[in-house]
Each structure stands twice: as structure tokens, then as C-alpha cells.
Design a protein around this motif. Sequence first.
Motif, PDB file in Angstrom:
ATOM      1  N   SER A 188      22.582  44.320  36.781  1.00 53.02           N
ATOM      2  CA  SER A 188      21.353  44.517  36.011  1.00 53.02           C
ATOM      3  C   SER A 188      20.806  43.194  35.498  1.00 53.02           C
ATOM      4  N   ALA A 189      21.690  42.321  35.050  1.00 51.02           N
ATOM      5  CA  ALA A 189      21.255  41.008  34.572  1.00 51.02           C
ATOM      6  C   ALA A 189      20.649  40.184  35.699  1.00 51.02           C
ATOM      7  N   ALA A 190      21.222  40.301  36.888  1.00 47.30           N
ATOM      8  CA  ALA A 190      20.699  39.558  38.040  1.00 47.30           C
ATOM      9  C   ALA A 190      19.274  39.992  38.373  1.00 47.30           C
ATOM     10  N   LYS A 191      19.009  41.293  38.281  1.00 55.77           N
ATOM     11  CA  LYS A 191      17.659  41.785  38.567  1.00 55.77           C
ATOM     12  C   LYS A 191      16.660  41.295  37.521  1.00 55.77           C
ATOM     13  N   LEU A 192      17.077  41.254  36.269  1.00 53.52           N
ATOM     14  CA  LEU A 192      16.198  40.716  35.228  1.00 53.52           C
ATOM     15  C   LEU A 192      15.955  39.228  35.449  1.00 53.52           C
ATOM     16  N   SER A 193      16.994  38.504  35.874  1.00 51.46           N
ATOM     17  CA  SER A 193      16.849  37.085  36.158  1.00 51.46           C
ATOM     18  C   SER A 193      15.821  36.852  37.254  1.00 51.46           C
ATOM     19  N   ALA A 194      15.871  37.681  38.291  1.00 46.68           N
ATOM     20  CA  ALA A 194      14.921  37.538  39.396  1.00 46.68           C
ATOM     21  C   ALA A 194      13.490  37.832  38.946  1.00 46.68           C
TER      22      ALA A 194
ATOM     23  N   THR B 137      23.652  48.724  29.078  1.00 46.68           N
ATOM     24  CA  THR B 137      23.254  49.220  30.396  1.00 46.68           C
ATOM     25  C   THR B 137      23.898  50.577  30.633  1.00 46.68           C
ATOM     26  N   LYS B 138      23.135  51.631  30.361  1.00 50.77           N
ATOM     27  CA  LYS B 138      23.643  52.991  30.486  1.00 50.77           C
ATOM     28  C   LYS B 138      22.975  53.766  31.617  1.00 50.77           C
ATOM     29  N   GLY B 139      22.024  53.139  32.289  1.00 47.49           N
ATOM     30  CA  GLY B 139      21.319  53.795  33.376  1.00 47.49           C
ATOM     31  C   GLY B 139      21.099  52.828  34.522  1.00 47.49           C
ATOM     32  N   ALA B 140      20.172  53.183  35.409  1.00 46.64           N
ATOM     33  CA  ALA B 140      19.844  52.314  36.533  1.00 46.64           C
ATOM     34  C   ALA B 140      19.226  51.018  36.026  1.00 46.64           C
ATOM     35  N   PRO B 141      19.311  49.925  36.799  1.00 44.70           N
ATOM     36  CA  PRO B 141      18.696  48.662  36.371  1.00 44.70           C
ATOM     37  C   PRO B 141      17.214  48.829  36.061  1.00 44.70           C
ATOM     38  N   LEU B 142      16.729  48.092  35.077  1.00 43.10           N
ATOM     39  CA  LEU B 142      15.325  48.191  34.683  1.00 43.10           C
ATOM     40  C   LEU B 142      14.426  47.749  35.830  1.00 43.10           C
ATOM     41  N   ALA B 143      13.423  48.590  36.117  1.00 39.60           N
ATOM     42  CA  ALA B 143      12.578  48.327  37.282  1.00 39.60           C
ATOM     43  C   ALA B 143      11.099  48.501  36.974  1.00 39.60           C
ATOM     44  N   GLY B 144      10.713  48.458  35.693  1.00 38.77           N
ATOM     45  CA  GLY B 144       9.297  48.577  35.346  1.00 38.77           C
ATOM     46  C   GLY B 144       8.841  49.984  35.088  1.00 38.77           C
ATOM     47  N   GLY B 145       9.764  50.921  34.906  1.00 41.54           N
ATOM     48  CA  GLY B 145       9.409  52.296  34.580  1.00 41.54           C
ATOM     49  C   GLY B 145       9.028  52.433  33.118  1.00 41.54           C
TER      50      GLY B 145
ATOM     51  N   LEU C  49       9.315  43.116  24.016  1.00 39.60           N
ATOM     52  CA  LEU C  49       7.945  42.922  24.510  1.00 39.60           C
ATOM     53  C   LEU C  49       7.862  42.519  25.988  1.00 39.60           C
ATOM     54  N   PRO C  50       8.693  41.578  26.463  1.00 41.33           N
ATOM     55  CA  PRO C  50       8.594  41.239  27.891  1.00 41.33           C
ATOM     56  C   PRO C  50       8.813  42.448  28.798  1.00 41.33           C
ATOM     57  N   LEU C  51       9.721  43.324  28.414  1.00 42.98           N
ATOM     58  CA  LEU C  51       9.989  44.531  29.200  1.00 42.98           C
ATOM     59  C   LEU C  51       8.859  45.539  29.036  1.00 42.98           C
ATOM     60  N   LEU C  52       8.330  45.665  27.826  1.00 40.72           N
ATOM     61  CA  LEU C  52       7.229  46.590  27.577  1.00 40.72           C
ATOM     62  C   LEU C  52       5.969  46.175  28.330  1.00 40.72           C
ATOM     63  N   GLN C  53       5.728  44.873  28.420  1.00 42.30           N
ATOM     64  CA  GLN C  53       4.531  44.386  29.102  1.00 42.30           C
ATOM     65  C   GLN C  53       4.566  44.676  30.603  1.00 42.30           C
ATOM     66  N   LYS C  54       5.751  44.806  31.160  1.00 36.56           N
ATOM     67  CA  LYS C  54       5.886  45.091  32.587  1.00 36.56           C
ATOM     68  C   LYS C  54       6.181  46.565  32.860  1.00 36.56           C
ATOM     69  N   ALA C  55       6.236  47.374  31.810  1.00 35.26           N
ATOM     70  CA  ALA C  55       6.549  48.793  31.963  1.00 35.26           C
ATOM     71  C   ALA C  55       5.311  49.574  32.391  1.00 35.26           C
TER      72      ALA C  55
ATOM     73  N   GLU D  14      13.263  54.705  31.375  1.00 34.85           N
ATOM     74  CA  GLU D  14      14.431  53.957  31.808  1.00 34.85           C
ATOM     75  C   GLU D  14      15.067  53.155  30.676  1.00 34.85           C
ATOM     76  N   LEU D  15      14.363  53.061  29.553  1.00 31.94           N
ATOM     77  CA  LEU D  15      14.843  52.263  28.430  1.00 31.94           C
ATOM     78  C   LEU D  15      14.384  52.907  27.131  1.00 31.94           C
ATOM     79  N   LEU D  16      15.284  52.911  26.128  1.00 31.40           N
ATOM     80  CA  LEU D  16      14.945  53.338  24.773  1.00 31.40           C
ATOM     81  C   LEU D  16      15.176  52.150  23.850  1.00 31.40           C
ATOM     82  N   VAL D  17      14.148  51.763  23.120  1.00 29.45           N
ATOM     83  CA  VAL D  17      14.187  50.622  22.200  1.00 29.45           C
ATOM     84  C   VAL D  17      14.352  51.153  20.784  1.00 29.45           C
TER      85      VAL D  17
END
Length: 273
Positions: free
Chosen positions: A22-28, A142-150, A170-176, A236-239
Motif C-alpha cells: 500500500s505504501a508503494a502505491k502511494l509513493s508512485a 491498512t485494513k482494506g485494499a490499497p487506496l486508489a482514488g475511491g 487532504l492529499p488523499l481527499l483531493q484525489k478521491a 475506501e478510507l475513513l478519516v
Amino acid sequence: MTLKSIIVVASGEKSDTDVIASAAKLSARFGSHVVVIPAFPDPAADLVSYGAGLQSVGDAAERILATERVAVERLQSLGRDAAAQEKADIVVEKRALLPALALAPAAILSDLVMFAGDAAQSSLAGLFAETLLSTRAPVLLTKGAPLAGGPVAIAWDGSAQAARAVRAALPLLQKASGALILRNVDDETKEAEASSSERLRAFLARHEVSNIVPMEVRGARVADSLLSAARAEKCELLVAGAYGRPRLFEMVLGGTTRSLAQAPGGPNLLFSH
């Protein structure tokens, strides 16, 4: 805002595979530098602390050292494989005798600290809590699938903890694809004006978060109401804010933070204190 520095706390268990991936996907996605910090215990150090020299324990010491080498090599291999697959920037550090001392200075300058989803119930439970409470670094379980912009859900109660979690996310929310503001109207611990979702909605809109939908949920079991809504909307994420009440109160009576962290299954969780 973006995620440029990510810490992964590794337990030495099978769950390391998912959290490093999951961290690798965020890095990319964000061009992040990922540092993996081993936090599994060092049995050899325990022998020394009890006054037993490695020379005197013979075969037992050798077995311990061999096991340690395998664990470290496995972690390095996971890091290399994930970096190659995602073209990510990942570094695996050497294991420190006291993981908490190695994690703290790294966490205070990180944008995100990642733990496997079972961290709150594993040998890393104390480290998970202290990372939130002492360094106040945002923590992703990380309790689900890797974050993918959902879609992303936000547990909103107007607290400073919840606000810090939103800013960290915010960075994740902006791409959600969308943001769901969840407010439990049966939770009377906050003033109604402070917990109103309208201020948060305006804040998110100014930060170019799209498809913002406020939603009221009900239920005395706050964590259950939040998780049910997030799952129903396929988030895919709960903040969420973490440890809004005194830690002793949380430890004795439990709390929303513990219930969210220990709940089985997704979504992924991003906490901030």
C-alpha cells in the motif's frame, strides 16, 4: 498539499506484505519517499538485558540470530519487490534495539505513518497509540485494499482531533472520487455548531475536494454507525480524530478510536490526535 514522506512500521509478520504494498502505491502516486522501520522485538537484546552473554547461551543464541536474519532479509525483500513493481522510492532501515526511539524522530517529520490493520491488537498496539499521542503524526491503518482514488468518508464531530485528521488527509481527499461527511447526531459530546458539517464542507471545497456529501447517521455505538455508513457507500478510507477523550478513560471504558481500530475488515482508517 501532498504526501512526500511516509513511514511504514513493520511487525515482522505476514501483514507487512500488505502495508508495504500500500505504501508503494502511494509513493508512485505522490512521489513519496517511503522508509520502512522494523519494530519487531529483538530476542537477543532480551538475553543481554537479563545478563546472559551470547557466548554462554550457545545453540539458543544462534537460533535466535538465525531467526532474526531471516526476518530482516524477508523485510528487505518485500521492500525491494514493492519498489520495483510500483517504481517507488522505498528504503528499509536496520532494526533498532528500541523501535519506539527509532520511530519517534522519523514520525514527527513524516506526512503519514502506516501500520498494518491489526496493529491495535498486536505487539505494536502500544507503538500505534504512542505514535498518535506523543508525536501526533497522522496514522494510516491498512485494513482494506490499497487506496486508489475511491470515495473517502470523514467522521466529523467538530473536534480539533477530527480537524487535524482532515488536514492530514487532504492529499488523499483531493484525489478521491468523492467525500462523505459523516456526523453522528446521537453523539452529544460536541456542541452542535462546532460539529456542523457546513464549515467542513466549505473548507474542503476551498481545497478543491469534489463531490462533497454531508450525511447524518444515528446510533449510540458511534464506531458502528460510522463504519456501516462508510461501507454502504463503498468508501475506501475513513478519516477520524483519535483519542478525543482522556487516554485513561479510553483504556478503561473503551472508545470510538479503539472500536474503529479493532473492527474487522475495511475500510482503511486514517487517524490523527
